[in-house]
Write a protein that holds these residues in place. Structure first.
Motif, PDB file in Angstrom:
ATOM      1  N   ALA A 261       0.849  -1.242   0.051  1.00  0.00           N
ATOM      2  CA  ALA A 261      -0.107  -0.173   0.101  1.00  0.00           C
ATOM      3  C   ALA A 261       0.957   1.245   0.023  1.00  0.00           C
ATOM      4  CB  ALA A 261      -0.842  -0.063   1.369  1.00  0.00           C
ATOM      5  N   ALA A 262       1.824   1.206  -0.838  1.00  0.00           N
ATOM      6  CA  ALA A 262       2.848   2.329  -0.996  1.00  0.00           C
ATOM      7  C   ALA A 262       2.013   3.671  -1.611  1.00  0.00           C
ATOM      8  CB  ALA A 262       4.146   1.991  -1.719  1.00  0.00           C
ATOM      9  N   ILE A 263       2.516   4.639  -1.143  1.00  0.00           N
ATOM     10  CA  ILE A 263       1.803   6.177  -1.471  1.00  0.00           C
ATOM     11  C   ILE A 263       1.797   6.286  -2.794  1.00  0.00           C
ATOM     12  CG2 ILE A 263       3.938   7.522  -1.100  1.00  0.00           C
ATOM     13  CD1 ILE A 263       1.943   9.472  -0.234  1.00  0.00           C
ATOM     14  N   ASP A 264       2.787   5.765  -3.567  1.00  0.00           N
ATOM     15  CA  ASP A 264       2.624   6.018  -5.115  1.00  0.00           C
ATOM     16  C   ASP A 264       1.382   5.119  -5.512  1.00  0.00           C
ATOM     17  OD1 ASP A 264       4.544   7.830  -5.257  1.00  0.00           O
ATOM     18  OD2 ASP A 264       6.298   6.268  -5.835  1.00  0.00           O
ATOM     19  N   GLU A 265       1.255   3.913  -4.940  1.00  0.00           N
ATOM     20  CA  GLU A 265       0.208   3.150  -5.559  1.00  0.00           C
ATOM     21  C   GLU A 265      -1.124   3.585  -4.910  1.00  0.00           C
ATOM     22  OE1 GLU A 265       1.310  -0.750  -4.145  1.00  0.00           O
ATOM     23  OE2 GLU A 265       3.260  -0.730  -5.109  1.00  0.00           O
ATOM     24  N   LEU A 266      -1.150   4.299  -3.846  1.00  0.00           N
ATOM     25  CA  LEU A 266      -2.131   4.778  -3.372  1.00  0.00           C
ATOM     26  C   LEU A 266      -2.649   5.749  -4.064  1.00  0.00           C
ATOM     27  CD1 LEU A 266      -1.684   4.661   0.625  1.00  0.00           C
ATOM     28  CD2 LEU A 266      -2.805   3.071  -0.721  1.00  0.00           C
ATOM     29  N   LEU A 267      -1.875   6.711  -4.477  1.00  0.00           N
ATOM     30  CA  LEU A 267      -2.402   7.938  -5.352  1.00  0.00           C
ATOM     31  C   LEU A 267      -2.743   7.552  -6.742  1.00  0.00           C
ATOM     32  CD1 LEU A 267       0.777  10.353  -4.546  1.00  0.00           C
ATOM     33  CD2 LEU A 267      -1.755  10.766  -3.986  1.00  0.00           C
ATOM     34  N   ALA A 268      -2.148   6.306  -7.374  1.00  0.00           N
ATOM     35  CA  ALA A 268      -2.646   5.889  -8.598  1.00  0.00           C
ATOM     36  C   ALA A 268      -4.009   5.030  -8.337  1.00  0.00           C
ATOM     37  CB  ALA A 268      -1.353   5.114  -9.125  1.00  0.00           C
ATOM     38  N   ARG A 269      -4.290   4.517  -7.332  1.00  0.00           N
ATOM     39  CA  ARG A 269      -5.461   4.017  -7.186  1.00  0.00           C
ATOM     40  C   ARG A 269      -6.591   4.930  -6.943  1.00  0.00           C
ATOM     41  NH1 ARG A 269      -6.796  -0.447  -2.338  1.00  0.00           N
ATOM     42  NH2 ARG A 269      -9.195  -0.300  -2.228  1.00  0.00           N
ATOM     43  N   PHE A 270      -6.357   5.789  -6.027  1.00  0.00           N
ATOM     44  CA  PHE A 270      -7.406   6.642  -5.544  1.00  0.00           C
ATOM     45  C   PHE A 270      -7.461   7.898  -6.262  1.00  0.00           C
ATOM     46  CE2 PHE A 270      -6.534   3.879  -1.852  1.00  0.00           C
ATOM     47  CZ  PHE A 270      -7.989   3.223  -1.707  1.00  0.00           C
TER      48      PHE A 270
END
Length: 320
Positions: A261-270
Motif C-alpha cells: 500500500a505504498a503512497i505512489d500506488e495509493l495515489l494511482a489507485r485513488f
C-alpha cells in the motif's frame, strides 16, 4: 517474597501540546504510516498543538537520502503539515552519549556479550510473548568481562528495577508492566556502538519538546521502558496514544520493504491525496465514510474524548 513497587506515571498538566511525525527513511510511506501520522496530527491539532518532524535515521545502513526528501514531499502533498523541524537523529550522537554517560555514572549500565542467537536459544518466547532478557551477563566478574571482550564487542544494557510501571494510554486505557519480570535489562547501546532506539527516542522527545506521542500498538510494551528511562534521566513524561496497526492479508503487517500500500500506488489507485486520506479515515473509523477529505476537514469532526470508543477492542485494521 515482597511485592514489587508500582509507579503510576502521569503526564504533567497544562503544557502546550507538541506531537510528532517520526518516519524512518528506509522506504516510501505506506497506508499504515499515513494513518499513524494523520492520528498524530489530529490529536495535536485538536488541542491547538503543534507538530515536530523528526527523521529517525538511527539505522544508518538502511536510511537513504532519497527517502528523506520523499517523506517530506509526501507529508506536504497529503496536507500533513508540521511546525518545527525536520530534525535528524544522525547528528544527535553527542546528546545520546551524554545521556548514556549519565546512566553509567549512576551505575545502571553493564556490558552484554550475548548474541541474538544466544538469547533466543536460552529463552525463546512463545508466539505473541515479549522476549525477556534473562540477565546472562549482569553478574559477570571484571575478569570474565575482559576475557569475553577479547573475542566480542559488547552491547550495553540498562539495569531495571523490580518495579511495575503503569500509565493510562489515550486509546488502550490502563497498562502496566513489571520491568524485571516482563522486560528485563534492555539495550541502550548496540555492539556496533550505535545507540539503541529506546534511548534515542526518549532523549529526542525531551529535547524537541514532544508532549504527545501517537504510534502503533506494537510499541505499547516498549512504553514502560521509556517511562523508566525518562525518570532516570530526569525528563518529563509525554502523553501516549497507541493506535491499531493497519495490516495486509492474513494479519501481516504492512511493510515498506514489501511495498505494501505504498503512497505512489495509493495515489494511482485513488486519484488524489484527499481521496487517499479519506479512504484511510473511513476504513479506520476516523470518519463515517471513505469520501475524499483533507486533514483539516477531518479535524472538524474529531474529538480527543472519542479515541477509546473509536478503536474499542481493535489492535488491527485490515487494509482494503
Amino acid at each position: 517474597m515482597a511485592c514489587p513497587s508500582e509507579i503510576v506515571c502521569k503526564a504533567p498538566a497544562n503544557r502546550p501540546v507538541v506531537g510528532r511525525f517520526a518516519p524512518s527513511p528506509t522506504g516510501r510511506m505506506h497506508a499504515g504510516n499515513i494513518f499513524a501520522a494523520l492520528m498524530a496530527w489530529l490529536v495535536a491539532k485538536s488541542q491547538d498543538g503543534s507538530i515536530v518532524l523528526r527523521i529517525e535515521d538511527l539505522d544508518r545502513e538502511r536510511s537513504k537520502a532519497c527517502y528523506v526528501d520523499a517523506v517530506q514531499r509526501d507529508f506536504e502533498a497529503l496536507g500533513l503539515t508540521w511546525d518545527k523541524g525536520p530534525y535528524f537523529q544522525h547528528d544527535r550522537d553527542e546528546a545520546y552519549r551524554e545521556a548514556f554517560r549519565l546512566l553509567q555514572n549512576k551505575g545502571l549500565v553493564y556490558p552484554c556479550f550475548c548474541s541474538r542467537a544466544d538469547l533466543h536459544a536460552a529463552s525463546a518466547p512463545h508466539r505473541g510473548e515479549k522476549f525477556v532478557y534473562p540477565g546472562t551477563c549482569k553478574n559477570l566478574t571484571d575478569e570474565q568481562r575482559k576475557e569475553r571482550a577479547l573475542t566480542r564487542k559488547p552491547a550495553q544494557r540498562l539495569i531495571v528495577p523490580d518495579t511495575v510501571y503503569a500509565f493510562t494510554d489515550l486509546v488502550q486505557g490502563d497498562y502496566r508492566q513489571n520491568l524485571a519480570t516482563e522486560c528485563g535489562d534492555f539495550l541502550v547501546q548496540r555492539s556496533d556502538q550505535a545507540f539503541a532506539y529506546q534511548l534515542a527516542v526518549v532523549v529526542d522527545d525531551a529535547a524537541q519538546g514532544v508532549t504527545s506521542v501517537v504510534r502503533g500498538v506494537d510499541l505499547l510494551c516498549s512504553t514502560p521502558q521509556q517511562l523508566y528511562l525518562q525518570d532516570v534521566l530526569g525528563l518529563e513524561h509525554p502523553e501516549y496514544a497507541h493506535i491499531p496497526l493497519v495490516v495486509a492479508e492474513t494479519n501481516r503487517r504492512l511493510s515498506k520493504r514489501d511495498h505494501d500500500a505504498a503512497i505512489d500506488e495509493l495515489l494511482a489507485r485513488f486519484g488524489s491525496p484527499e481521496a487517499v486520506i479519506g479512504h484511510i479515515a473511513g476504513i479506520t473509523g476516523i470518519a463515517a465514510t471513505c469520501e475524499p477529505a483533507t486533514p483539516e476537514q477531518l479535524l472538524n469532526g474529531f474529538s480527543l474524548a472519542s479515541l477509546p470508543h473509536m478503536f474499542a477492542d481493535k489492535v488491527q485494521i485490515a487494509w482494503r
